[in-house]
Design an enzyme around this catalytic site. Structure first.
Site, PDB file in Angstrom:
ATOM      1  N   THR A  62       0.870  -1.190   0.000  1.00 17.27           N
ATOM      2  CA  THR A  62       0.000   0.000   0.000  1.00 17.27           C
ATOM      3  C   THR A  62       0.903   1.234   0.000  1.00 17.27           C
ATOM      4  O   THR A  62       1.386   1.625  -1.055  1.00 17.27           O
ATOM      5  CB  THR A  62      -0.962   0.011   1.207  1.00 17.27           C
ATOM      6  N   LYS A 122       3.462  -6.895   4.045  1.00 19.22           N
ATOM      7  CA  LYS A 122       3.205  -5.501   3.685  1.00 19.22           C
ATOM      8  C   LYS A 122       2.796  -4.759   4.950  1.00 19.22           C
ATOM      9  O   LYS A 122       2.240  -5.348   5.885  1.00 19.22           O
ATOM     10  CB  LYS A 122       2.124  -5.376   2.612  1.00 19.22           C
ATOM     11  N   THR A 144      -1.002  -2.804  10.652  1.00 20.55           N
ATOM     12  CA  THR A 144      -1.709  -2.924   9.369  1.00 20.55           C
ATOM     13  C   THR A 144      -0.822  -3.664   8.513  1.00 20.55           C
ATOM     14  O   THR A 144      -0.095  -3.124   7.701  1.00 20.55           O
ATOM     15  CB  THR A 144      -1.935  -1.642   8.619  1.00 20.55           C
ATOM     16  N   GLU A 164       5.976   4.658   7.632  1.00 18.18           N
ATOM     17  CA  GLU A 164       5.623   5.916   6.968  1.00 18.18           C
ATOM     18  C   GLU A 164       6.416   7.107   7.490  1.00 18.18           C
ATOM     19  O   GLU A 164       6.309   7.478   8.655  1.00 18.18           O
ATOM     20  CB  GLU A 164       4.128   6.181   7.140  1.00 18.18           C
ATOM     21  N   ASN A 223      -0.143  10.918   6.654  1.00 15.23           N
ATOM     22  CA  ASN A 223      -1.369  10.498   7.302  1.00 15.23           C
ATOM     23  C   ASN A 223      -2.411  11.598   7.428  1.00 15.23           C
ATOM     24  O   ASN A 223      -3.439  11.415   8.063  1.00 15.23           O
ATOM     25  CB  ASN A 223      -1.049   9.883   8.666  1.00 15.23           C
ATOM     26  N   SER A 239      -4.376  11.307   0.932  1.00 13.31           N
ATOM     27  CA  SER A 239      -5.477  10.364   0.703  1.00 13.31           C
ATOM     28  C   SER A 239      -6.362  10.851  -0.436  1.00 13.31           C
ATOM     29  O   SER A 239      -6.114  11.871  -1.040  1.00 13.31           O
ATOM     30  CB  SER A 239      -6.278  10.162   1.980  1.00 13.31           C
TER      31      SER A 239
END
Lengths: 389, 389
Positions: free
Chosen positions: A146, A174, A185, A265, A384, A389
């Protein structure tokens, strides 16, 4: 070094069109046997995604024939329609591979709260099945990414046994955010060609996950979709010593967990926080985790500031056994806090390297645990916030 | 509207030279009686600063004659020398005011792990004592600021009683980061001229703090120095109804707590997270707090992104009583999650105002609690990395 290194497995990664980027977004891993043994660890988040509910059922008899994974959508908080979509995906895999849907595990990752576009998922399954090969592991590892910047794979191979047989354990993972306790996640598929029954697989997997994935804590946030699947084909004919197997499996999990943290991230530092001389392993783990979750500490490391007061203030919020006046803290080898008080000069600490080690000595026992985390950076906030997004 | 509004108090704020900026950094609040009653709540952090250890002893008999506060250094993790410095500061106040050191509370705030420069502290005490006035509250509130951008004061005055008497409750607070449960990096002094004995003061203060300061959670980090002090002089001659007093005190505490959140480091949104219809107040509080601590959620709000999946995934990590399929979530009045599933369109949510309300309906009972927090911003990272220290 992937899920297709072990004998008996085929895999594929294709583009179903779920991602706006046009990057690969659907993976398939198939076990061709002779064994179809499996174990899994799922998120402990009580708001669990549809594929988690489905796959828990699939795993209940310890048999998995194939795993289908999609990025580009988590299928979480999607209600009965979401569960029906997971079911339909498994049915489609079963249909094209001539298997039973109840032996097909499903994993999804991506945004929570959107229905999957089934008009893309179902053709994607057909395309993935058509692309299955015995060296498709790397393609599968790429298709589950992702916000990951690199795909993550790991491999361990056993020495030959008395009969000259050996076996492999290969995995892919991942995950780049929402990395926290009780998994992250993250989706992980690990395959082995060793011959191991489901109960022993399950025990080995839980042992390995406890000290690896469950000790990677990027941002304290736990996902709705976390899954670690371990599939065993028995195709090597090797029947392993379980201590050896667990050790190899732990090594594969540790490599993947470190790779997740290394690609978290926006991170600019990878931080290993070790608490030693604790009264119990549980104490060592909660102390390290509390520090790993301090935004103030993590922001200081981003700024190359060895602000050990933020370590002590985090330690002080735990119920671990310690005397505040007997705690020592070293950052990158410099003991800047001695007996809960000022130690060597902060100026001696070099925080320019990406790797940072923090060692907290509680002087309360013999136990030890390490939590891996990252710094808190502008880039984490950027990735984030809505800008990404 | 300050600590000198209530009758019987004098205060001062002066520059002792502890801050490189040259801004005021030492405050003194003196109770001239006739009562010298006091109550306090201190940090529950087990790594407590020297002034915490000292002031806990001072408060043990419910009497405080004066409070001396310094910014520019926390005097935490400073060992026996740090404690001696706190003691010497109290002795100095006692000497210049003709009081007993055991009735002098001490508060410090600033960097952890550095000794205070006593050659500046002790002359600072003399200067502060010389500057004491009956309207020195605002100067004191300014002198305790660290990264605060504004000073924080609050006032509540009772209606007249049957005898025409009324009383005031006035307070000052500092704190802009490390704001978390069991208080924050914050110092608060509240004064009243009501006549109340120490036990009743203590009960009222704990009631008020529980639902105000303890529900402000800026960044999940708890300080080593948090102190809330309540001093009562009895100078108004009013003897209050304790329900009324507690209500007024709670209002003062709530105003100060909201001011702390409103000035939190780098924040661009103030977020009120209310969990309602919970099985217990404890459940409502932990659910709201878990969401308040999600970096992913806080970064999304920074980006004006109503990413409700991050609310649900945080709720799911708690042990509160709920059915995941019966949770509703509204952000700024738009119910974007209904029955644990997709609700109204995200596009309807306007996150441009600074004030954000998140309402989580657990449908599991009748209890409710609100936690106040902030978004996670570039500026927070900047202020807490080395660039600012």
């Amino acid at each position: 070094m992937s899920v297709t290194t072990a004998l008996g497995f085929r895999a594929a990664g294709v583009t179903a069109g779920l991602k706006k980027s046009g990057n690969p977004d659907m993976a398939l891993v198939v076990n061709d046997g002779p064994d179809f043994h499996a174990a899994a660890v799922f998120t402990s988040n009580r708001v669990a995604a549809a594929p988690i509910h489905w796959s828990r059922q699939v795993l209940s008899d310890g048999r998995v024939d194939a795993v289908v994974l999609n990025s580009g959508g988590a299928n979480a908080c999607t209600g009965p329609e979401g569960f029906q979509n997971t079911h339909a995906t498994a049915e489609k895999v079963a249909e094209v591979l001539g298997l039973s849907a109840t032996d097909i595990a499903v994993c999804s990752t991506g945004l929570i709260g959107e229905q999957l576009p089934m008009d893309k998922i179902l053709p994607g399954v057909e395309a993935a099945a058509a692309a299955l090969t015995a060296d498709g592991g790397a393609a599968a590892a790429t298709a589950i990414m992702t916000t990951d910047t690199v795909s993550k794979e790991a491999l361990w191979t056993s020495p030959n046994d008395a009969e000259g047989l050996s076996y492999s354990i290969g995995g892919m993972a991942k995950g780049a955010g929402m990395l926290a306790p009780g998994l992250a996640t993250m989706l992980v598929v690990i395959t082995t060609d060793a011959g191991i029954d489901p109960d022993a697989l399950d025990a080995a997997l839980h042992d390995a996950v406890r000290v690896t994935f469950n000790r990677a804590d990027s941002d304290g946030c736990m996902s709705t979709n976390d899954t670690v699947l371990l599939l065993a084909s028995g195709a090597s004919n090797a029947v392993p010593n379980m201590d050896e197997f667990t050790k190899g499996l732990t090594q594969v999990c540790a490599t993947l967990a470190r790779a997740l943290i290394g690609d978290a991230e926006g991170a600019s530092h990878d931080i290993a926080i070790t608490t030693k001389n604790a009264d119990s392993e549980r104490d060592a783990e909660i102390v390290s985790r509390e520090v790993a979750r301090s935004n103030l500490f993590k922001a200081a490391i981003f700024g190359n500031d060895p602000n050990w007061g933020r370590v002590l203030s985090a330690v002080g919020t735990t119920d671990a056994v310690f005397d505040p006046d007997k705690i020592n803290v070293s950052i990158n080898g410099v003991q800047i806090c001695r007996n809960g008080c000022i130690g060597d000069s902060r100026d001696l600490v070099d925080l320019t390297p990406r790797e940072v080690t923090v060692e907290i000595d509680l002087n309360a026992g013999l136990a030890e645990a390490t939590i891996w985390t990252n710094d808190l950076t502008h880039a984490y906030v950027e990735e984030n916030s809505a800008y990404s997004s």
